[in-house]
Scaffold this active site. Sequence first.
Site, short mmCIF file in Angstrom:
data_model
loop_
_atom_site.label_atom_id
_atom_site.label_comp_id
_atom_site.label_asym_id
_atom_site.label_seq_id
_atom_site.Cartn_x
_atom_site.Cartn_y
_atom_site.Cartn_z
N VAL A 91 0.84 -1.20 0.00
CA VAL A 91 0.00 0.00 0.00
C VAL A 91 0.88 1.25 0.00
O VAL A 91 2.10 1.17 0.20
CB VAL A 91 -0.97 0.02 1.21
N LEU A 164 12.01 -1.58 -8.51
CA LEU A 164 11.64 -1.28 -9.90
C LEU A 164 11.52 0.23 -10.10
O LEU A 164 11.19 0.96 -9.17
CB LEU A 164 10.32 -1.96 -10.30
N GLU A 166 9.58 3.11 -12.56
CA GLU A 166 8.45 3.21 -13.46
C GLU A 166 8.94 3.45 -14.89
O GLU A 166 9.99 4.07 -15.10
CB GLU A 166 7.50 4.30 -12.98
N ARG A 261 34.57 3.92 -11.02
CA ARG A 261 34.14 4.10 -9.63
C ARG A 261 32.90 4.98 -9.56
O ARG A 261 32.12 4.91 -8.62
CB ARG A 261 35.26 4.75 -8.80
N LYS A 268 22.01 12.29 -15.62
CA LYS A 268 21.40 13.18 -16.61
C LYS A 268 20.87 14.41 -15.92
O LYS A 268 19.96 14.33 -15.09
CB LYS A 268 20.24 12.45 -17.31
N CYS A 277 8.50 8.74 -5.05
CA CYS A 277 9.34 8.15 -3.99
C CYS A 277 10.59 8.91 -3.57
O CYS A 277 10.87 8.99 -2.38
CB CYS A 277 9.69 6.73 -4.36
#
Length: 463
Positions: A91, A164, A166, A261, A268, A277
């Site tokens: 959730v 993961l 998106e 390293r 980018k 997140c």
Amino acid sequence: MKITKICCIGAGYVGGPTMAVIAQKCPHIQVTVVDLNTERIAAWNDENTDNIPIYEPGLDKIVAEARGRNLFFSTEVDKAIDEAEIIFISVNTPTKTYGKGKGQAADLKYIELCARQIARVAKHDKIVVEKSTLPVRTAEAIKSILDNTGNGVQFQILSNPEFLAEGTAVEDLLSPDRILIGGNTTEEGQKAIQALVDVYSNWVSPEKILTTNVWSSELSKLTANAFLAQRISSINAMSELCEKTGADVNEVARAIGMDSRIGPKFLKASVGFGGSCFQKDILNLVYIAKSYGLNEVADYWEQVIIMNDYQKLRFSNNIVKTLYNTVADKKIAFLGWAFKKDTNDTRESAAIYVADELINEQAKIAVYDPKVSERKVLADLDYLETRTAEKNAKNVTSFNNAYDACEGAHAIAILTEWDEFADYDWQKIYDGMQKPAFIFDGRNILNKGKLEKIGFVYQAIGS
Ligand code: NAD
Ligand code: UGA
């Protein structure tokens, strides 16, 4: 322990794709994904897999293959909990918007509701898996709720964070860099870990399955996101220095990325990172560090967010400054609204904040995004509560194609790196615009030489 039934609570961006891949790779396991959101479940069950609620390349095919065979989407949460040997909790864990820790701590109310529901419903021993991203030591709270039901059911709690991204969810799930499983060091804990390892072993090689204690696993997830976001803020910080000095941030990124390293990924420069997140997890990390009195640790990570907010603001300020210090009543075309390409997710997208600043300056925003509807664009702006919904609707319009969005515009801002943008007929777009025709490329995806030859005034990030 042989696993025959899995339940996942939460049919969102993580629960849906993750369970679809488990079901595809483990035809002998029945996987049921449950959610309180009836609309979302109905969309997952839509006969036409083009209409599943989450756009991810390749996901429709996997759902078509497994759904109805051993993959089910349902609103019957109790039934699925009761039947399953393993329950994933997937959730949402958003930043708290109220009370103690407001604006920083993770809101764990949905997690606690799940734990209480599992405690109430379970009649047989279960493995409960934290799939959501959680503050370190959340398993302790879940265990306390589950162990105090008095019905004698034994629970093992595992942490199995999801890594993961998106837009590449299917690819990431099919060939993960690693699977992380944290569990208790007791014999029962180790058995539970093994049961989950066995599920993943159906398609992930053993050397990629890492087992740790619960706390390391929980904290590794926050740490991974903090490190990834920190790389973006670092290169974005350099982008401004590049603009002042004549260096080119793409060249700098390439040069440093060839150092093994440092590595080439996540360098980018952009208008700023978005997504549900990175910000949430870093704020949570900052909150946790502060709660242990680790103020220097907290300040260090908070700077990643401060830099990101600055990068978004710098982009909108530059548009205003370049357009002769006023964008009032000027049409600014936004190409892209999603927080990155190949997703319909807009949570915390930089586009929202850039638009909000420009609307403050009374600009008219014309949006085109291949996967985002006008309703979603307006809902994202309304959520900020900067002004009334009517005012947002008056200043923002969405278009079904980029050419219409750019028609008559004073400037174009690239907010998402959708591949199709590079292939447009830019001469045609130029012909339809006000002159001078400006392009602010927030993703560094267009060809400066080609555009300048057409006549555009082109500005990229970091050069
Ligand atoms: P989401 O909002 O897309 O999905 C969460 C779902 O849970 C919603 O559909 C909601 O209705 C449902 N839900 C909430 N409470 C419920 C309850 N008590 N019973 C049944 N259903 C309930 O969220 P998401 O993006 O899938 O993220 C979920 C978790 O995974 C978060 O902790 C996030 O940090 C983490 N995560 C997300 C990503 C990502 O790419 N989105 C990647 C890795 C980890
Ligand atoms: C990120 C992590 O990459 C996943 O490993 C993690 O599981 C997930 O967060 C999560 O916990 O939710 P995601 O946010 O889906 O995945 O997408 P990213 O590819 O990480 O991109 C995040 C943002 O950073 C996007 O706005 C993207 O455009 C931006 N970005 C990314 C850059 O500006 N520059 C880069 O070099 C890379």
